[in-house]
Enzyme design. Structure first.
Site, mmCIF file in Angstrom:
data_model
loop_
_atom_site.group_PDB
_atom_site.id
_atom_site.type_symbol
_atom_site.label_atom_id
_atom_site.label_comp_id
_atom_site.label_asym_id
_atom_site.label_seq_id
_atom_site.Cartn_x
_atom_site.Cartn_y
_atom_site.Cartn_z
ATOM 1 N N ASP A 192 0.043 7.692 10.675
ATOM 2 C CA ASP A 192 0.152 7.566 9.232
ATOM 3 C C ASP A 192 0.494 8.873 8.540
ATOM 4 O OD1 ASP A 192 0.182 6.042 6.895
ATOM 5 O OD2 ASP A 192 -1.246 4.711 7.857
ATOM 6 N N ASP A 244 -8.989 3.643 8.634
ATOM 7 C CA ASP A 244 -7.857 2.791 9.022
ATOM 8 C C ASP A 244 -6.663 3.626 9.474
ATOM 9 O OD1 ASP A 244 -8.064 3.325 6.121
ATOM 10 O OD2 ASP A 244 -6.051 2.505 6.066
ATOM 11 N N ASN A 245 -6.750 4.932 9.290
ATOM 12 C CA ASN A 245 -5.686 5.805 9.788
ATOM 13 C C ASN A 245 -6.175 6.656 10.949
ATOM 14 O OD1 ASN A 245 -3.948 4.851 7.821
ATOM 15 N ND2 ASN A 245 -4.503 6.440 6.352
ATOM 16 N N GLY A 260 0.600 -3.903 5.853
ATOM 17 C CA GLY A 260 1.161 -4.458 4.623
ATOM 18 C C GLY A 260 2.657 -4.223 4.516
HETATM 19 P P1 AMP Z 1 -1.919 3.874 3.876
HETATM 20 O O1 AMP Z 1 -2.475 4.634 2.725
HETATM 21 O O2 AMP Z 1 -0.489 4.220 4.149
HETATM 22 O O3 AMP Z 1 -2.760 3.996 5.078
HETATM 23 O O4 AMP Z 1 -1.904 2.347 3.452
HETATM 24 C C1 AMP Z 1 -3.073 1.666 3.090
HETATM 25 C C2 AMP Z 1 -2.847 0.182 3.046
HETATM 26 O O5 AMP Z 1 -1.862 -0.141 2.074
HETATM 27 C C3 AMP Z 1 -2.360 -0.415 4.359
HETATM 28 O O6 AMP Z 1 -2.974 -1.662 4.525
HETATM 29 C C4 AMP Z 1 -0.877 -0.531 4.148
HETATM 30 O O7 AMP Z 1 -0.310 -1.530 4.945
HETATM 31 C C5 AMP Z 1 -0.797 -0.896 2.660
HETATM 32 N N1 AMP Z 1 0.476 -0.477 2.067
HETATM 33 C C6 AMP Z 1 0.915 0.771 1.846
HETATM 34 N N2 AMP Z 1 2.135 0.766 1.271
HETATM 35 C C7 AMP Z 1 2.485 -0.534 1.114
HETATM 36 C C8 AMP Z 1 3.624 -1.213 0.582
HETATM 37 N N3 AMP Z 1 4.675 -0.549 0.100
HETATM 38 N N4 AMP Z 1 3.611 -2.564 0.585
HETATM 39 C C9 AMP Z 1 2.571 -3.248 1.074
HETATM 40 N N5 AMP Z 1 1.482 -2.669 1.591
HETATM 41 C C10 AMP Z 1 1.417 -1.326 1.617
HETATM 42 MG MG MG Z 2 -2.451 3.477 6.984
#
Ligand code: AMP
Ligand code: MG
Length: 484
Positions: free
Chosen positions: A260, A250-251, A90
């Site tokens: 991550d 997913d991590n 994202g």
């Molecule tokens: P994470 O908790 O970092 O593993 O992120 C979980 C999901 O949220 C993943 O699909 C990331 O790509 C998305 N994500 C996290 N932060 C952002 C952001 N600032 N903008 C868009 N997507 C995000």
């Molecule tokens: Mg992630």
């Protein structure tokens, strides 16, 4: 000289269900904060060239090279145990792959480069804080030999990013053996898309375990290899008191690299159920629970491989189940050897487990620092008067410990084992926080010191005493926030 990178893209040749091709957003006024010289060398990238304005434009996504084919990868995942059918990059884009000097293939990715079709409500951006945290902690992990994604650069974009306040925007250039996750397999499995699942598994095997390609039961072998890699990884985290904080599927990387760096942190004063993440209120990803979550994540991975295994489903479930059931014992053996080395013993003797657990109990009940106490055992070997604890419990522990190693080893050997298994420097949370706060006012003093300490984590650099001590009550950072 213009930027040239020998991208050799294989992921972008997979079917278009695997990603969305999209360009990074333009940044206003990019500036380099850090560029990783060692990593440039390993990847055959020209360091000097990357520091030029064209290089900085490349690292900020303003300049997309002709042979780069940027894309956002799609995946799914269990977040805190809850199923999310679609996630994806994202706020990240894969620019392409390069072959390093050691002939290993690495993904080059920008993190914080703008919205993608998988951004959901997010802005696709990152601010300085999480980018610096990821840079420092991932490079530290690499230097203490823990498999991890790497950080090539941290860039200030010149744009503002809005969170609870306005912050300077930043982009990390992340480098990884692969960005394929358990969640990538889950994405196709949950859609009953066995054809794509097979393409994904074959792609991964070809790039990472080419020796499995010709094997009859290659998907099961893949599973075993990933399980072993993950056991090794989590045991290594435990050895240095690392708490990942978001061990969602997913991590969880199939290439078994730490990935991550959101709310991660290292333990200061030892507490077995320590949690840093602001959103982990149930302690699902606490320090002591990490080995259990490893099992949970590997069980999720196992399910996704079922459609690829030949033969009767019941039998395959049995085989996978057996492999999963073997994780606790394999992990325990690894943990026991790692922690034996931490107290100076190179081998596992029958007494070790009780001795290690007694030591951990002392750290916890006396509120002692994890890193400095293990490392401090060198002084205890040498019988200096600087006791780490004056309690009778500790004195009695020390007696038993000395009795054991006197019979098995010599002092020099014990000290050497302690020194090489307990880093002197740990990338502590309060230091990360201090570095971020300083950067916000354009100061780089602590950052520069930390970068030197990261280069030599098993030594103490002269005159850098403050980098090695645990935080005071005022400095302690109790909560970390997800890295967005
Ligand atoms: P994470 O908790 O970092 O593993 O992120 C979980 C999901 O949220 C993943 O699909 C990331 O790509 C998305 N994500 C996290 N932060 C952002 C952001 N600032 N903008 C868009 N997507 C995000
Ligand atoms: Mg992630």
């Amino acid at each position: 000289m213009s930027i040239k990178i020998n991208f050799d893209n294989s992921f972008s040749n997979l079917p278009n269900k695997f990603y969305s091709k999209i360009f990074p957003e333009k940044t206003k006024n990019p500036h380099l904060i850090i560029l990783n010289k060692n990593l440039c060398d390993e990847l055959n990238l020209d360091y000097k060239n990357l520091t030029s304005s064209e290089g900085v434009n490349f690292l900020s996504g303003n300049l997309v090279l002709k042979n780069s084919d940027p894309l956002a990868m799609v995946y799914a995942g269990h977040q805190f145990g809850n199923w999310v059918p679609q996630l994806g990059d994202g706020r990240a884009l894969l620019l392409g792959e390069v072959l390093a000097k050691n002939n290993v293939r690495y993904d080059i990715q920008l993190k914080g480069s703008g919205r993608t079709p998988y951004s959901r409500g997010g802005d696709g951006k990152a601010w300085l804080g999480p980018v610096i945290r990821e840079y420092l902690v991932s490079e530290y992990m690499n230097n203490i030999n823990i498999p991890t994604t790497r950080s090539l650069s941290a860039i200030l974009t010149g744009d503002n990013v809005y969170r609870e306040k306005t912050y300077p925007g930043a982009i990390l250039c992340r480098v990884a053996r692969s960005h394929i996750r358990v969640g990538t397999f889950q994405y196709f499995y949950s859609r009953e898309d066995t054809k794509s699942l097979k393409i994904l598994a074959d792609y991964f095997i070809k790039n990472h375990f080419p020796n499995l390609e010709k094997k009859e039961n290659k998907y099961f072998e893949l599973f075993k290899n990933v399980v072993d890699g993950q056991i090794d990884l989590v045991a290594k985290w435990m050895k240095v008191g690392f708490i990942h904080g978001v061990m969602n599927t997913d991590n969880t990387s199939i290439s078994c690299e730490t990935i991550d760096y959101g709310p991660c942190a290292f333990i200061d004063n030892y507490k077995s159920d320590k949690v840093f993440s602001s959103i982990d209120s149930m302690g699902r990803y606490s320090y002591k629970n990490q080995p259990n979550i490893l099992i949970w994540n590997m069980a999720c991975f196992a399910s996704t491989l079922l459609p690829l295994l030949e033969g009767k489903k019941e039998k395959n479930i049995d085989i996978l189940q057996k492999e999963i059931s073997s994780i606790p014992e394999k992990y325990k053996n690894k943990w026991l050897l790692d922690f034996s080395k931490k107290i100076g013993l190179k081998k596992i003797y029958p007494e070790n487990e009780v001795l290690i657990n007694r030591f951990l109990e002392i750290l916890e009940s006396e509120n002692l620092d994890f890193t400095n106490s293990f490392r401090g055992l060198i002084k205890e070997v040498e019988n200096s008067n600087e006791l780490m604890s004056k309690t009778d419990t500790f004195k009695s522990w020390k007696n038993d410990w000395k009795k054991l190693f006197k019979n098995k080893s010599n002092k020099e050997e014990v000290c050497k084992t302690i020194t090489s298994n307990n880093p002197a420097f740990i990338m502590r949370n309060h230091l990360v926080e201090q570095i971020i706060q300083e950067l916000l006012i354009d100061k780089k003093d602590t950052l520069n010191k930390a970068l030197l300490c990261i280069e030599k984590p098993f030594e103490k650099i002269k005159n850098y005493e403050k980098m090695y001590v645990s935080p005071t009550k005022e400095q302690e950072v109790l909560k970390t926030f997800c890295g967005t």
